[in-house]
Design an enzyme around this catalytic site. Structure first.
Site, mmCIF file in Angstrom:
data_model
loop_
_atom_site.group_PDB
_atom_site.id
_atom_site.type_symbol
_atom_site.label_atom_id
_atom_site.label_comp_id
_atom_site.label_asym_id
_atom_site.label_seq_id
_atom_site.Cartn_x
_atom_site.Cartn_y
_atom_site.Cartn_z
ATOM 1 N N LYS A 107 0.831 -1.211 0.000
ATOM 2 C CA LYS A 107 0.000 0.000 0.000
ATOM 3 C C LYS A 107 0.866 1.262 0.000
ATOM 4 O O LYS A 107 0.609 2.195 -0.761
ATOM 5 C CB LYS A 107 -0.937 -0.028 1.224
ATOM 6 C CG LYS A 107 -1.969 -1.149 1.170
ATOM 7 C CD LYS A 107 -2.914 -1.116 2.352
ATOM 8 C CE LYS A 107 -2.264 -1.549 3.644
ATOM 9 N NZ LYS A 107 -1.845 -2.972 3.631
ATOM 10 N N THR A 108 1.897 1.287 0.844
ATOM 11 C CA THR A 108 2.790 2.438 0.874
ATOM 12 C C THR A 108 3.541 2.580 -0.448
ATOM 13 O O THR A 108 3.696 3.688 -0.989
ATOM 14 C CB THR A 108 3.793 2.309 2.032
ATOM 15 O OG1 THR A 108 3.077 2.218 3.269
ATOM 16 C CG2 THR A 108 4.727 3.509 2.082
ATOM 17 N N ASP A 152 -0.900 6.746 6.518
ATOM 18 C CA ASP A 152 -0.940 5.325 6.816
ATOM 19 C C ASP A 152 -1.766 5.105 8.086
ATOM 20 O O ASP A 152 -1.868 6.005 8.921
ATOM 21 C CB ASP A 152 0.486 4.804 7.007
ATOM 22 C CG ASP A 152 0.572 3.285 6.900
ATOM 23 O OD1 ASP A 152 -0.420 2.656 6.480
ATOM 24 O OD2 ASP A 152 1.648 2.739 7.231
ATOM 25 N N THR A 201 -5.368 -1.398 7.145
ATOM 26 C CA THR A 201 -5.595 -2.844 7.157
ATOM 27 C C THR A 201 -6.993 -3.174 7.660
ATOM 28 O O THR A 201 -7.395 -4.332 7.639
ATOM 29 C CB THR A 201 -4.556 -3.538 8.061
ATOM 30 O OG1 THR A 201 -4.621 -2.964 9.374
ATOM 31 C CG2 THR A 201 -3.155 -3.360 7.505
ATOM 32 N N ARG A 260 6.257 -8.382 1.078
ATOM 33 C CA ARG A 260 7.178 -7.999 2.154
ATOM 34 C C ARG A 260 7.906 -9.218 2.705
ATOM 35 O O ARG A 260 9.113 -9.184 2.964
ATOM 36 C CB ARG A 260 6.418 -7.281 3.276
ATOM 37 C CG ARG A 260 7.314 -6.884 4.454
ATOM 38 C CD ARG A 260 6.520 -6.124 5.501
ATOM 39 N NE ARG A 260 6.123 -4.811 4.989
ATOM 40 C CZ ARG A 260 5.122 -4.102 5.489
ATOM 41 N NH1 ARG A 260 4.392 -4.587 6.480
ATOM 42 N NH2 ARG A 260 4.827 -2.918 4.991
#
Length: 397
Positions: A107-108, A152, A201, A260
């Site tokens: 997302k980032t 975020d 999330t 990740r």
């Protein structure tokens, strides 16, 4: 693309905000902590999808800068490509974007890609750091026309900060209040047009009023093994590694559908190969490395297997209550529910029912045991279920 990280700004009462000057590529902002800040429950293990310090150090050079470099999320990329192209043609900022999905899916990274494609500066902050109205005011007054504001964990914005943000993202105005009592004055100041990108999330924890103000609500899905293999190859190339295709497959298949984790495993396998004096990473080295970190062929670590062992051996496969499992393995029940269970449920090893947790036939098979005749059989294919979402409102027997 300029990245400006902000961790909250405070304006002294009665003072006028003076925006901080930054140079291209500079990082500005001060750290705020504050009472009542919610601490994340983190999983301190190799297979955690939460970001670690080592992830932060290496991620910046691994992050793609353009949509054509971004692997996976094909439908989302197509939609963003059309919207960005149209916005650039109109010479306007793209509409506000909400990105949601499990941690570690990019997302980032996607927020930075959007800013890069728009040729805009991106100001990065998080919901917990925007505790006071002054934090919001100080942040939005840094923005210039076309900038991207990335928040975020936007679901953790407090109510006051959220309501102050409404006119900023809808009308591009900010309400300032000065003075106290009878001397109170309110001013409405205009803001340049900007794009807000929120990441979370827990989309269900965002208020409807805030959610409705986003032009796009985009869910990021888990990645299939083919996409993860491409990510492993790309990461290996950036790190200057020589990885055989069979080793790529081994790493991708144990990455839990999460980029990740895939990048983290590549770094760990690299370290193991260097320790062993190997210049090339083949299947044997990759498997040996992953086994040394207690990551099995399904991406389960020692704690995952311990949880399944407890349900099967101590409680005959269930149903067993969450608090009972927590007491048995010595973990907090909320940590088990939020951190360990989601992947086990998504992968088909565990089922959450009103009566308790039940180990599936797949869990028995994974641990080399024969399931009882009446045991649930959930033989999910990994690629078919990595896009399943997790509900947070199930009962806790």
């Amino acid at each position: 693309m300029t990245i400006i990280k902000n961790n909250g700004y405070q304006l002294p009462e009665g003072s006028v905000y003076q925006p901080a000057t930054t140079t291209n590529g500079a990082i500005s902002g001060s750290q705020t902590s504050g009472k009542g800040k919610v601490q994340d429950r983190e999983r301190h293990s190799v297979m955690s999808s939460n970001e670690t310090n080592s992830d932060r150090k290496s991620d910046q050079k691994l992050r793609p800068q353009h949509l054509k470099e971004y692997i996976g999320q094909s439908h989302l990329k197509m939609m963003l490509t059309m919207s960005i192209s149209a916005a650039l043609e109109r010479k306007e900022p793209i509409d506000h974007v909400l990105l949601y999905g499990p941690p570690g899916l990019g997302k980032t990274t996607l927020a930075q890609v959007i800013a890069s494609e728009m040729g805009a500066k991106i100001h990065m902050t998080s919901g917990p750091s925007l505790e006071r109205p002054r934090d919001i005011v100080g942040l939005v007054h840094q923005l210039e026309a076309g900038d991207v504001l990335f928040i975020d964990e936007i679901h953790r914005l407090n109510k006051v900060a959220e309501e102050l943000l409404y006119p900023a993202i809808e009308d591009f105005m900010i309400d300032l209040t000065s003075g106290k009592g009878h001397a109170t004055r309110t001013m409405r100041l205009p803001l340049p047009k900007f794009t807000l990108i929120g990441a979370t999330t827990k989309a269900g924890s965002i208020s409807k009023a805030l959610r409705d103000r986003f032009g796009f609500s985009c869910r990021l899905d888990f990645y299939n093994e083919e996409e993860l293999a491409k990510i492993v190859e790309r990461t290996g190339g950036i790190l200057g590694l020589t990885i055989e295709q069979t080793a790529v497959v081994q790493i991708a298949s144990r990455s839990r559908g999460t980029p990740r984790i895939a990048n983290r495993l590549v770094r760990l396998v690299r370290d193991f190969a260097q320790y062993k004096g190997k210049k090339e990473i083949d299947r044997e080295i990759a498997v040996e490395a992953l086994q040394s970190y207690q990551v099995d062929q399904s991406g389960l670590d020692s704690t995952d297997r311990k949880l399944l062992h407890v349900v099967i051996n101590n409680y005959d496969g269930g149903p067993v209550g969450l608090d009972t499992i927590a007491a048995t393995i010595g973990e907090d029940s909320e940590t088990i529910e939020d951190v360990y269970e989601p992947f086990l449920i998504q992968a088909g090893f565990l089922q959450r029912t009103p009566r308790g947790r039940i180990a599936t036939a797949l869990a028995y098979q994974h641990l080399g045991k024969n399931p009882p005749a009446n045991q649930l059989s959930l033989d999910f294919g990994r690629s078919e279920n990595q896009s399943n979402s997790f509900e947070d409102n199930d009962e806790k027997p």
